[in-house]
Design a protein around this motif. Structure first.
Motif, PDB file in Angstrom:
ATOM      1  N   LEU A  51      -5.580  31.968   7.586  1.00 53.90           N
ATOM      2  CA  LEU A  51      -4.501  31.913   6.615  1.00 53.90           C
ATOM      3  C   LEU A  51      -3.221  31.604   7.372  1.00 53.90           C
ATOM      4  CD1 LEU A  51      -4.413  32.436   3.534  1.00 53.90           C
ATOM      5  CD2 LEU A  51      -3.399  34.639   4.061  1.00 53.90           C
ATOM      6  N   GLY A  89      -8.927  34.754   8.834  1.00 54.10           N
ATOM      7  CA  GLY A  89      -9.258  34.875   7.418  1.00 54.10           C
ATOM      8  C   GLY A  89     -10.060  36.120   7.087  1.00 54.10           C
ATOM      9  N   PHE A 109      -7.387  39.485   7.105  1.00 58.58           N
ATOM     10  CA  PHE A 109      -6.085  39.586   6.441  1.00 58.58           C
ATOM     11  C   PHE A 109      -6.118  38.906   5.091  1.00 58.58           C
ATOM     12  CE2 PHE A 109      -1.686  38.085   5.719  1.00 58.58           C
ATOM     13  CZ  PHE A 109      -1.041  39.308   5.777  1.00 58.58           C
ATOM     14  N   ASP A 110      -5.540  39.546   4.106  1.00 58.99           N
ATOM     15  CA  ASP A 110      -5.284  38.853   2.857  1.00 58.99           C
ATOM     16  C   ASP A 110      -3.953  39.311   2.283  1.00 58.99           C
ATOM     17  OD1 ASP A 110      -8.090  40.674   1.672  1.00 58.99           O
ATOM     18  OD2 ASP A 110      -6.021  41.363   1.727  1.00 58.99           O
ATOM     19  N   LEU A 111      -3.383  38.434   1.516  1.00 60.07           N
ATOM     20  CA  LEU A 111      -2.092  38.709   0.907  1.00 60.07           C
ATOM     21  C   LEU A 111      -2.314  39.228  -0.498  1.00 60.07           C
ATOM     22  CD1 LEU A 111       0.000  35.580   1.851  1.00 60.07           C
ATOM     23  CD2 LEU A 111       0.683  37.931   2.204  1.00 60.07           C
ATOM     24  N   VAL A 112      -1.476  40.151  -0.911  1.00 60.47           N
ATOM     25  CA  VAL A 112      -1.572  40.677  -2.264  1.00 60.47           C
ATOM     26  C   VAL A 112      -0.253  40.440  -2.978  1.00 60.47           C
ATOM     27  CG1 VAL A 112      -1.893  42.730  -3.656  1.00 60.47           C
ATOM     28  CG2 VAL A 112      -3.254  42.411  -1.603  1.00 60.47           C
TER      29      VAL A 112
END
Lengths: 230, 230
Positions: B191, B213, B216-219
């Motif tokens: 990402l 990837g 981590f992820d975005l919210v």
DNA sequence: CCTCATATTATGTCTAGACATAATGACGCA
DNA sequence: TGCGTCATTATGTCTAGACATAATATGAGG
């Protein structure tokens, strides 16, 4: 320029220019009222708007203070894909892959749900792959819609109001099947968007959209300040 | 419960429950004032807050109306990585890779800039790769900071106020070198977060962060309604 | 039937004053 | 020193009334 607006903008300007640093104590409402030659209620309204926008913090007895650096946040706009593609001047097309009842307990939706899978195409090229669950308890009409013709997102946006939405954004490698549907190689990084939409606390729909990394990016912007400020 | 708050919450409730659909005309301020037994100014304040939050639309002479479905937007919070990792209960560490003057015209910053590259580590594992440009015109002190010890993002957040921020989020495949630094295979989707930060219209800093990837992820979330509503 | 001027009306904003509320600081007592 | 009490003070909210503004509705004239 109305007095309230003038007070609001002048204070906002001093804060943003750095003249008044975070923690700085703003003159009392009485002082500002005297300074601007207006009623205290007018000053109070201006300060109320600044507080609502997060630029200042008000504490009883203590006074009003310049707020500490705002949370690092941004507003992301996620329009309907049909609209987004149309806005780019490309032809939009929805190609359904399957429409079927979801197996009970599938994903985040309690109760019966419809499962719709399909492909969004821009200029006849694959743009996004979508798999969506629609709660039949919250959206009973969904059973009567021909999702082979109309994209479910477009239909829902026009028919069902929502109150809360949550996105989770990830980078993933597509499966072989996903890559084939998107017309991408297996090594192509994809952007995955998981969106859950609520209405009064109950899940309306949940969608997972997969985009080719080389053809799509999300933009999020944030501008500190007061709405409607000149 | 103050009258203004009560009026505001009751109207918001009727809108969110669907009882008042988009386009529905809300009673006039006079009618509401009579109904709630309060002054018109109190009703006006309540309606003003509803309008500020986007739930209703007010038009002179015409009246107030339930707003049409809000733009599909969400608020994304992007905290300082050091804070984020600390909040997870993991050790945070910044490892600088290089600190050097940016070649003129490098990226989006006009004028002289500092270029800092480094790695954010969580529990001694690579978490994010970062390359940042800092405008020396806007942040003259940046030349004196030891970015080998302190992460530039953390330092900037604490020292430099900003007024606008823009993120571009993408999924990318890392280069061989990037993959090695992140401890990932070359096929790993990453990402990419591009963030540009302005202060009064002038670029302060531009940063490109690359995340694995799988870690981590975005919210991003959005809740329709009025701030502070009970 | 169309067009323009006018009256009406609902919101937008403001004032001056009032009381409520909550946090602070000073004072007095142990 | 430490603690509880009380007066002070700044914000929070409200009222009743006023004028401004803008959009609609109405009616007169072509």
């Amino acid at each position: 320029m109305t007095p309230a607006r003038r007070i609001r903008d002048e204070i906002a300007g001093r804060i943003r220019s750095g003249a008044w640093r975070p923690g700085h104590r703003i003159p009392t409402e009485q002082e500002l009222a005297a300074q601007y030659g207006c009623a205290r209620a007018t000053v109070s309204k201006a300060l109320g708007e600044l507080a609502a926008s997060g630029l200042i913090e008000r504490r009883r007895k203590a006074g009003s203070f310049v707020a500490h650096p705002p949370v690092h946040s941004a507003v992301m706009t996620v329009p309907d894909l049909a609209e987004l593609i149309a806005a780019r001047g490309e032809d939009y097309r929805w190609q359904a892959l399957s429409v079927e009842p979801a197996s009970q307990g599938d994903g985040a939706i309690p109760g019966p749900a419809l499962c719709v899978a399909g492909l969004h195409l821009a200029a006849n090229e694959p743009f996004a792959l979508e798999r969506r669950l629609i709660s039949l308890a919250e959206v009973p009409d969904a059973g009567d819609v021909d999702f082979g013709r109309e994209a479910p997102g477009t239909w829902l946006l026009a028919h069902i109001p929502w109150t809360e939405v949550r996105h989770v954004i990830r980078a993933v490698s597509p499966t072989r099947r996903e890559a084939a549907l998107l017309g991408a190689g297996g090594a192509m990084a994809c952007l995955e968007l998981d969106r859950t939409t609520w209405r009064s606390g109950r899940v309306v729909t949940h969608v997972r959209q997969l985009f080719r990394g080389d053809r799509f990016d999300l933009v999020a912007e944030f501008k500190a300040g007061v709405p409607g400020e000149g």
